[in-house]
Design a protein around this motif. Structure first.
Motif, PDB file in Angstrom:
ATOM      1  N   ALA A   1      26.449 -18.029 -41.796  1.00  0.00           N
ATOM      2  CA  ALA A   1      25.452 -18.694 -42.636  1.00  0.00           C
ATOM      3  C   ALA A   1      24.135 -17.946 -42.520  1.00  0.00           C
ATOM      4  O   ALA A   1      23.807 -17.402 -41.468  1.00  0.00           O
ATOM      5  N   LEU A   2      23.395 -17.924 -43.620  1.00  0.00           N
ATOM      6  CA  LEU A   2      22.095 -17.255 -43.623  1.00  0.00           C
ATOM      7  C   LEU A   2      21.059 -18.199 -43.047  1.00  0.00           C
ATOM      8  O   LEU A   2      20.810 -19.273 -43.586  1.00  0.00           O
ATOM      9  N   GLU A   3      20.472 -17.789 -41.899  1.00  0.00           N
ATOM     10  CA  GLU A   3      19.428 -18.638 -41.321  1.00  0.00           C
ATOM     11  C   GLU A   3      18.058 -18.101 -41.710  1.00  0.00           C
ATOM     12  O   GLU A   3      17.902 -16.890 -41.907  1.00  0.00           O
ATOM     13  N   PRO A   4      17.071 -18.971 -41.882  1.00  0.00           N
ATOM     14  CA  PRO A   4      17.117 -20.412 -41.650  1.00  0.00           C
ATOM     15  C   PRO A   4      17.994 -21.119 -42.678  1.00  0.00           C
ATOM     16  O   PRO A   4      18.065 -20.688 -43.819  1.00  0.00           O
ATOM     17  N   TYR A   5      18.661 -22.189 -42.236  1.00  0.00           N
ATOM     18  CA  TYR A   5      19.522 -22.907 -43.167  1.00  0.00           C
ATOM     19  C   TYR A   5      19.294 -24.403 -43.101  1.00  0.00           C
ATOM     20  O   TYR A   5      18.848 -24.953 -42.087  1.00  0.00           O
ATOM     21  N   TYR A   6      19.585 -25.051 -44.224  1.00  0.00           N
ATOM     22  CA  TYR A   6      19.467 -26.499 -44.346  1.00  0.00           C
ATOM     23  C   TYR A   6      20.258 -27.151 -43.222  1.00  0.00           C
ATOM     24  O   TYR A   6      21.363 -26.726 -42.907  1.00  0.00           O
ATOM     25  N   ASP A   7      19.700 -28.208 -42.623  1.00  0.00           N
ATOM     26  CA  ASP A   7      20.265 -28.705 -41.368  1.00  0.00           C
ATOM     27  C   ASP A   7      21.673 -29.277 -41.491  1.00  0.00           C
ATOM     28  O   ASP A   7      22.435 -29.275 -40.524  1.00  0.00           O
ATOM     29  N   SER A   8      22.070 -29.732 -42.670  1.00  0.00           N
ATOM     30  CA  SER A   8      23.426 -30.281 -42.802  1.00  0.00           C
ATOM     31  C   SER A   8      24.497 -29.210 -42.658  1.00  0.00           C
ATOM     32  O   SER A   8      25.633 -29.516 -42.308  1.00  0.00           O
ATOM     33  N   TYR A   9      24.147 -27.957 -42.916  1.00  0.00           N
ATOM     34  CA  TYR A   9      25.138 -26.884 -42.765  1.00  0.00           C
ATOM     35  C   TYR A   9      25.666 -26.848 -41.335  1.00  0.00           C
ATOM     36  O   TYR A   9      26.872 -26.828 -41.101  1.00  0.00           O
ATOM     37  N   ALA A  10      24.742 -26.803 -40.391  1.00  0.00           N
ATOM     38  CA  ALA A  10      25.136 -26.708 -38.988  1.00  0.00           C
ATOM     39  C   ALA A  10      25.936 -27.931 -38.572  1.00  0.00           C
ATOM     40  O   ALA A  10      26.943 -27.820 -37.850  1.00  0.00           O
ATOM     41  N   ALA A  11      25.516 -29.111 -39.016  1.00  0.00           N
ATOM     42  CA  ALA A  11      26.220 -30.338 -38.648  1.00  0.00           C
ATOM     43  C   ALA A  11      27.636 -30.364 -39.214  1.00  0.00           C
ATOM     44  O   ALA A  11      28.589 -30.767 -38.532  1.00  0.00           O
ATOM     45  N   CYS A  12      27.797 -29.938 -40.451  1.00  0.00           N
ATOM     46  CA  CYS A  12      29.125 -29.957 -41.075  1.00  0.00           C
ATOM     47  C   CYS A  12      30.063 -28.925 -40.443  1.00  0.00           C
ATOM     48  O   CYS A  12      31.259 -29.187 -40.278  1.00  0.00           O
ATOM     49  N   ILE A  13      29.523 -27.769 -40.101  1.00  0.00           N
ATOM     50  CA  ILE A  13      30.332 -26.770 -39.403  1.00  0.00           C
ATOM     51  C   ILE A  13      30.792 -27.330 -38.063  1.00  0.00           C
ATOM     52  O   ILE A  13      31.947 -27.185 -37.666  1.00  0.00           O
ATOM     53  N   ALA A  14      29.881 -28.016 -37.374  1.00  0.00           N
ATOM     54  CA  ALA A  14      30.229 -28.620 -36.086  1.00  0.00           C
ATOM     55  C   ALA A  14      31.287 -29.695 -36.249  1.00  0.00           C
ATOM     56  O   ALA A  14      32.235 -29.779 -35.450  1.00  0.00           O
TER      57      ALA A  14
ATOM     58  N   ALA B   1      33.578 -29.840 -38.367  1.00  0.00           N
ATOM     59  CA  ALA B   1      34.856 -29.183 -38.629  1.00  0.00           C
ATOM     60  C   ALA B   1      35.419 -28.496 -37.395  1.00  0.00           C
ATOM     61  O   ALA B   1      36.548 -27.995 -37.422  1.00  0.00           O
ATOM     62  N   GLY B   2      34.637 -28.447 -36.316  1.00  0.00           N
ATOM     63  CA  GLY B   2      35.082 -27.783 -35.106  1.00  0.00           C
ATOM     64  C   GLY B   2      35.008 -26.267 -35.191  1.00  0.00           C
ATOM     65  O   GLY B   2      35.576 -25.558 -34.354  1.00  0.00           O
ATOM     66  N   ALA B   3      34.296 -25.781 -36.197  1.00  0.00           N
ATOM     67  CA  ALA B   3      34.171 -24.339 -36.394  1.00  0.00           C
ATOM     68  C   ALA B   3      32.951 -23.812 -35.648  1.00  0.00           C
ATOM     69  O   ALA B   3      32.179 -24.565 -35.046  1.00  0.00           O
ATOM     70  N   VAL B   4      32.773 -22.512 -35.699  1.00  0.00           N
ATOM     71  CA  VAL B   4      31.693 -21.834 -34.974  1.00  0.00           C
ATOM     72  C   VAL B   4      30.758 -21.182 -35.983  1.00  0.00           C
ATOM     73  O   VAL B   4      31.194 -20.375 -36.807  1.00  0.00           O
ATOM     74  N   ARG B   5      29.474 -21.528 -35.935  1.00  0.00           N
ATOM     75  CA  ARG B   5      28.549 -20.916 -36.886  1.00  0.00           C
ATOM     76  C   ARG B   5      28.000 -19.616 -36.307  1.00  0.00           C
ATOM     77  O   ARG B   5      27.691 -19.526 -35.122  1.00  0.00           O
ATOM     78  N   VAL B   6      27.898 -18.645 -37.188  1.00  0.00           N
ATOM     79  CA  VAL B   6      27.392 -17.325 -36.820  1.00  0.00           C
ATOM     80  C   VAL B   6      26.213 -17.028 -37.743  1.00  0.00           C
ATOM     81  O   VAL B   6      26.398 -16.762 -38.934  1.00  0.00           O
ATOM     82  N   PRO B   7      24.982 -17.108 -37.245  1.00  0.00           N
ATOM     83  CA  PRO B   7      23.829 -16.913 -38.126  1.00  0.00           C
ATOM     84  C   PRO B   7      23.552 -15.448 -38.411  1.00  0.00           C
ATOM     85  O   PRO B   7      23.717 -14.586 -37.551  1.00  0.00           O
ATOM     86  N   VAL B   8      23.162 -15.181 -39.653  1.00  0.00           N
ATOM     87  CA  VAL B   8      22.589 -13.897 -40.043  1.00  0.00           C
ATOM     88  C   VAL B   8      21.204 -14.217 -40.585  1.00  0.00           C
ATOM     89  O   VAL B   8      21.068 -14.984 -41.546  1.00  0.00           O
ATOM     90  N   THR B   9      20.193 -13.653 -39.961  1.00  0.00           N
ATOM     91  CA  THR B   9      18.821 -14.094 -40.197  1.00  0.00           C
ATOM     92  C   THR B   9      18.155 -13.350 -41.351  1.00  0.00           C
ATOM     93  O   THR B   9      18.185 -12.119 -41.411  1.00  0.00           O
ATOM     94  N   LEU B  10      17.561 -14.133 -42.268  1.00  0.00           N
ATOM     95  CA  LEU B  10      16.661 -13.557 -43.266  1.00  0.00           C
ATOM     96  C   LEU B  10      15.320 -13.330 -42.586  1.00  0.00           C
ATOM     97  O   LEU B  10      14.743 -14.266 -42.022  1.00  0.00           O
ATOM     98  N   ARG B  11      14.820 -12.108 -42.649  1.00  0.00           N
ATOM     99  CA  ARG B  11      13.619 -11.777 -41.877  1.00  0.00           C
ATOM    100  C   ARG B  11      12.429 -11.468 -42.794  1.00  0.00           C
ATOM    101  O   ARG B  11      12.598 -10.895 -43.874  1.00  0.00           O
ATOM    102  N   PRO B  12      11.222 -11.852 -42.358  1.00  0.00           N
ATOM    103  CA  PRO B  12      10.035 -11.577 -43.168  1.00  0.00           C
ATOM    104  C   PRO B  12       9.851 -10.083 -43.397  1.00  0.00           C
ATOM    105  O   PRO B  12       9.949  -9.276 -42.472  1.00  0.00           O
ATOM    106  N   HIS B  13       9.586  -9.747 -44.663  1.00  0.00           N
ATOM    107  CA  HIS B  13       9.346  -8.345 -45.020  1.00  0.00           C
ATOM    108  C   HIS B  13       8.579  -8.321 -46.327  1.00  0.00           C
ATOM    109  O   HIS B  13       9.036  -8.868 -47.338  1.00  0.00           O
ATOM    110  N   ALA B  14       7.413  -7.717 -46.315  1.00  0.00           N
ATOM    111  CA  ALA B  14       6.598  -7.556 -47.524  1.00  0.00           C
ATOM    112  C   ALA B  14       6.355  -8.896 -48.209  1.00  0.00           C
ATOM    113  O   ALA B  14       6.567  -9.049 -49.411  1.00  0.00           O
TER     114      ALA B  14
END
Length: 396
Positions: free
Chosen positions: A128-141, A143-156
């Motif tokens: 999931a692209l972080e930061p992410y809406y909080d329900s994403y993390a809860a729903c993944i949890a 489901a018993g799955a594992v979330r792997v964040p990829v961060t959107l980073r400030p640039h320009a």
């Protein structure tokens, strides 16, 4: 005679351990704070004016004529499913069978939950692209799955996706990519080039993709591109949207999914045991909303773009670093220029300091340090409210 109940005694907490870390949502906390202090609430993302009167009248007409007052069909009323399919064809050239490729849900929140619960097994990884809406993390949890964040980073003065980081995050355990574009809270709109690279990665690694596109009509620079329209993606993409953000009836909770018949069947198998059905009369009203002319959408964008600029200019004048969004109705700022370092503490103190409520972005991150100094503001409010908020923020 009164019988005294015996307290439950157990070392095991009542709440499922998968959800123990989530607690009360930040939106509930900040909305309560806004009410208690009488502050301007720029935290939770709901408009302070209703949508088109003709659509409200359509809902009233449905109730009074008995449309949807009893359980609607499980997949959604035919009129709405047909309107959703027509919308996808009209705006994106995507053809969907309303009987087998459209599913109506209780808002996008249920669509996300049902999709993740249907498509994930315990141990599956979800990027999931972080930061992410909080329900994403809860729903993944859930489901018993594992979330792997990829961060959107400030640039320009924007937030950017590192495609190499995304590719490196995929492992043999990755089952699904969870995307949100236009992106809440950063306002980033993924470009066609970025989406093409994501599509190629999904095909190459045989990944499913769930895309949250609820802000599809709130794009100020560029245009929204549905991932499902790219080569190889129709069969592996669950596309989610809703009526709340586009038509300013967030309380109606009318959302939908478009996908292949196989994916719709999987998600519907879960959805039937969540809400079963919902929003009967409102479904008929939203069917009419989806047929509004192009002028409605053009006016909506222009109105929100003007409100974005009012608040963005006010925030900049108050001393924040402002990331002017390409889409959605949220602005992310950095509080570092104000001499602040902790967004959560800043937001909790802000109502008493100047009578405004905002949301700390760190709650949307796994890596809290990445969003520690970021704060999100909603500009889907009346212009006079935004100007008053900007004036109050000058006190900082």
């Amino acid at each position: 005679m009164t019988t005294m109940s015996t307290p439950v005694s157990s070392d095991r907490p009542f709440l499922n351990r998968r959800l123990a870390a989530f607690g009360t949502t930040i939106f509930a906390e900040m909305s309560t704070l806004a009410t208690r202090t009488g502050s301007i609430n720029l935290g939770q993302g709901f408009p302070d004016t209703d949508g088109p009167a003709q659509i409200a009248e359509a809902a009233s007409r449905a109730v009074l004529t008995g449309l949807g007052n009893q359980y609607p069909p499980g997949p959604g009323v035919p009129e709405l499913r047909t309107a959703i399919a027509a919308h996808q064809q009209r705006f994106y050239g995507l053809a969907h069978d309303p009987d087998t490729e459209v599913l109506v849900t209780a808002g996008a929140t249920e669509a996300i939950a049902a999709s993740l619960l249907a498509l994930l097994e315990p141990g599956d990884e979800v990027i999931a692209l972080e930061p992410y809406y909080d329900s994403y993390a809860a729903c993944i949890a859930m489901a018993g799955a594992v979330r792997v964040p990829v961060t959107l980073r400030p640039h320009a003065r924007a937030f950017a996706l590192d495609l190499d980081e995304l590719r490196a995050a995929v492992t043999p355990r990755t089952r699904l990519l969870l995307l949100n574009t236009p992106h809440n809270p950063t306002g980033t709109v993924l470009t066609p080039a970025e989406l093409t690279a994501i599509a190629e990665l999904a095909v190459e690694r045989d990944l499913l993709v769930v895309t949250d596109e609820v802000y599809e009509h709130l794009v100020f620079e560029g245009a929204h591109t549905p991932l499902a329209g790219l080569p190889g993606m129709r069969e592996r993409t669950v596309t989610i949207s809703s009526a709340g953000k586009t038509y300013s009836f967030t309380g109606w909770k009318v959302g939908w999914i478009t996908a292949s018949p196989e994916l719709i069947t999987a998600v519907r198998s879960v959805k039937q045991f969540l809400t079963y059905v919902s929003s009967g009369p409102f479904q008929y009203a939203i069917a009419e909303a989806l047929a509004l002319p192009d002028s409605y959408y053009d006016t909506l964008r222009a109105d929100l773009a003007a409100k974005r600029d009012i608040l963005a200019d006010g925030l900049a004048a108050a001393g924040f670093e402002v990331f002017r969004p390409q889409g959605t109705y949220f602005i992310t700022t950095d509080i570092t220029p104000l001499g602040e370092k902790d967004g959560l503490a800043f937001c909790r103190a802000l109502p008493e300091r100047c009578g405004v409520v905002a949301i700390p972005n760190q709650v949307f991150y796994d890596d809290k340090s990445a969003g520690a100094t970021q704060v999100r503001w909603a500009f889907c409010k009346r212009e006079d409210v935004l100007r008053e908020a900007a004036e109050r923020l000058r006190r900082l």
